[in-house]
Design a protein around this motif. Sequence first.
Motif, PDB file in Angstrom:
ATOM      1  N   ARG B  61       0.848  -0.989  -0.057  1.00 14.54           N
ATOM      2  CA  ARG B  61      -0.025  -0.038  -0.032  1.00 14.54           C
ATOM      3  C   ARG B  61       0.868   1.196   0.024  1.00 14.54           C
ATOM      4  O   ARG B  61       0.516   2.411  -0.423  1.00 14.54           O
ATOM      5  N   ALA B  62       1.924   1.171   0.529  1.00 12.50           N
ATOM      6  CA  ALA B  62       2.488   2.329   0.695  1.00 12.50           C
ATOM      7  C   ALA B  62       3.476   2.770  -0.862  1.00 12.50           C
ATOM      8  O   ALA B  62       3.733   4.025  -1.042  1.00 12.50           O
ATOM      9  N   ASP B  63       3.197   1.817  -1.636  1.00  6.73           N
ATOM     10  CA  ASP B  63       4.007   2.164  -3.024  1.00  6.73           C
ATOM     11  C   ASP B  63       2.969   2.244  -4.087  1.00  6.73           C
ATOM     12  O   ASP B  63       3.054   2.450  -5.299  1.00  6.73           O
ATOM     13  N   TYR B  64       1.675   1.551  -3.893  1.00  8.61           N
ATOM     14  CA  TYR B  64       0.628   1.346  -4.978  1.00  8.61           C
ATOM     15  C   TYR B  64      -0.469   1.754  -4.418  1.00  8.61           C
ATOM     16  O   TYR B  64      -0.937   1.508  -3.268  1.00  8.61           O
ATOM     17  N   PRO B  65      -1.397   2.103  -5.352  1.00 13.06           N
ATOM     18  CA  PRO B  65      -3.114   2.486  -5.117  1.00 13.06           C
ATOM     19  C   PRO B  65      -3.632   1.121  -5.007  1.00 13.06           C
ATOM     20  O   PRO B  65      -2.990   0.321  -5.641  1.00 13.06           O
ATOM     21  N   LEU B  66      -4.613   1.157  -4.084  1.00 10.99           N
ATOM     22  CA  LEU B  66      -5.319  -0.268  -3.826  1.00 10.99           C
ATOM     23  C   LEU B  66      -6.741   0.069  -4.285  1.00 10.99           C
ATOM     24  O   LEU B  66      -7.259   1.005  -4.170  1.00 10.99           O
ATOM     25  N   SER B  67      -7.303  -1.031  -4.797  1.00 13.62           N
ATOM     26  CA  SER B  67      -8.856  -1.396  -4.801  1.00 13.62           C
ATOM     27  C   SER B  67      -9.094  -2.625  -3.973  1.00 13.62           C
ATOM     28  O   SER B  67      -8.540  -3.766  -3.786  1.00 13.62           O
TER      29      SER B  67
END
Lengths: 257, 289
Positions: B61-67
């Motif tokens: 989550r620190a590096d990517y957007p999440l769904s």
Amino acid sequence: MPGLRELQQAFGSSLGSDDASEIAALVCANGLNGNRRIQIYRNNLFVTLTDTLRAVYPVVEKLVGDGFFRFAAHEFIHHYPSRHGNLHLFGHEFASFLSEFAAAKGHAYLPDVARLEWAQHEVYHAADHAYLEPQSLTAIDPDCYESLRFTLHPARRLLHSAYPVVRIWAVNQPDFDGDQMVDLSAPGDCVLVLRINGEIEFHTVAPAEYRFLVTIHEGDTLGRAVAAALDKDRDFDLNHFLVKHVQNGTLVEFDLA
Amino acid sequence: MTPPVDGFTVQPIPARAGIGLRSEHYQDVIAARPAVGFFEIHSENFFGPGGAPHRYLETIRADYPLSFHGVGMSLGSVDPLNREHCQRLKQLVDYYQPDLVSEHLSWSSFNGRYFNDLLPLPYTPEALHHVIDRVRQVQDTLQRQILVENVSSYLQYTHSTIPEWEFVAQVAEQSGCGILLDVNNIYVNAVNHDFDPRTFLGGVSAPTVKEIHLAGHTVNEFEDGSILIDTHDQLVCDEVWRLYRDAVRRFGPKPTLIEWDTNLPELSVLLDEANTAQTILEAPHARVA
């Protein structure tokens, strides 16, 4: 025309039985007939829940083989339907089901293996908790030690078996390449299941140490836990085990009774 | 890895290709940091309160957007909405701040018993009103918009009166939710129920489509006919790629997810599929190689 409730009731009961006549009558029969179509959903349900059990109980599956496992899963799913949208909660009664399952009577150790695997599964997902600072104990008046009540880390489980379940589990791991023989008449195991840095470990502990931890876990005082342990082993060394289980993060909180 | 002191803040999902995050790939993803637009998780895989799954997800989550994609809400069931399930989802959403949260336009429980499958709703006014009300309840609980996904189905009810695409569009319009358009599910249903999948695309308006799913399916043969089953266990087929190209032309580029749940291959296979989707997102009119 059926209402939504009647439809879901009919569909649901057809998934839990072999009779799809009620719902099949509400289904368009273009190509495949209604029974065939319901059978697809029935099969999905069985495969999903069986795969869920497989993921939690790989050693049970290895011990009994694929065919028997599917048979056991089928019976289990019928008697213990899923009650949650979260599949991680499905299957906790599998050990008690196996202990009653006539076809598994020849494998008396199976329920305990299942218990161990469920403990592993639960501990993997259990809550995090900070470890106890050892200094916090030194501040306590030694006269009060007896009345301390400790709390176990949420990611710890205690279980015991009349069989050497930890060895049974170990020799059935995919990467095990030693001697697979297990002496079923060997002494049973008292097991502390721990999660250390996210990884699950099984520690076999002595019966006195086990009684000590179980008594604490039941909410009794340190005094009573020591008495229970001494009952098993007159040389039980409280200081050693208290330090050990504070350091390994099993005892994480305490208060004065 | 610990989350930022002030918590996570929403990181918008770009109109790029992403992949479903499965536990088998956690370590590979963290080691390789692949160049994907986002990761999607099954919300229920993180319903447990602690342990390794959350450490991995915090790191990613620190590096990517999440769904967050749910499979267990049983949106269309006549049972009361499962409050416990909904509250746990809210805690997770509040903590991880995913840009998108989705569920399926289906039901999966009756009278407290869960079938853990995406069972089809009849497309009737009664079912429509029921689902709209349920979507509102979930959105009120989560205090945010959700997306609903069209599901694959293996039967049609004789008393359905509304075309599936119209049902999906009406749920979005009347509840204020968005649509997670599963192009593979449209294709599966078009074959299974004999309609033109482009009619489905034409029935949905571009602004309501917030995400697209792509996956592989399986053909099951019986002596009295064959049927497509949505198995998420193989490559996206050519027909679905073509339909996806049409969808991107019609709706514009949308966040697109490669879903793969069973017989999971190496991460690189998913990344290759995501690359194919990315190419179409960037040039939907280009010729297929």
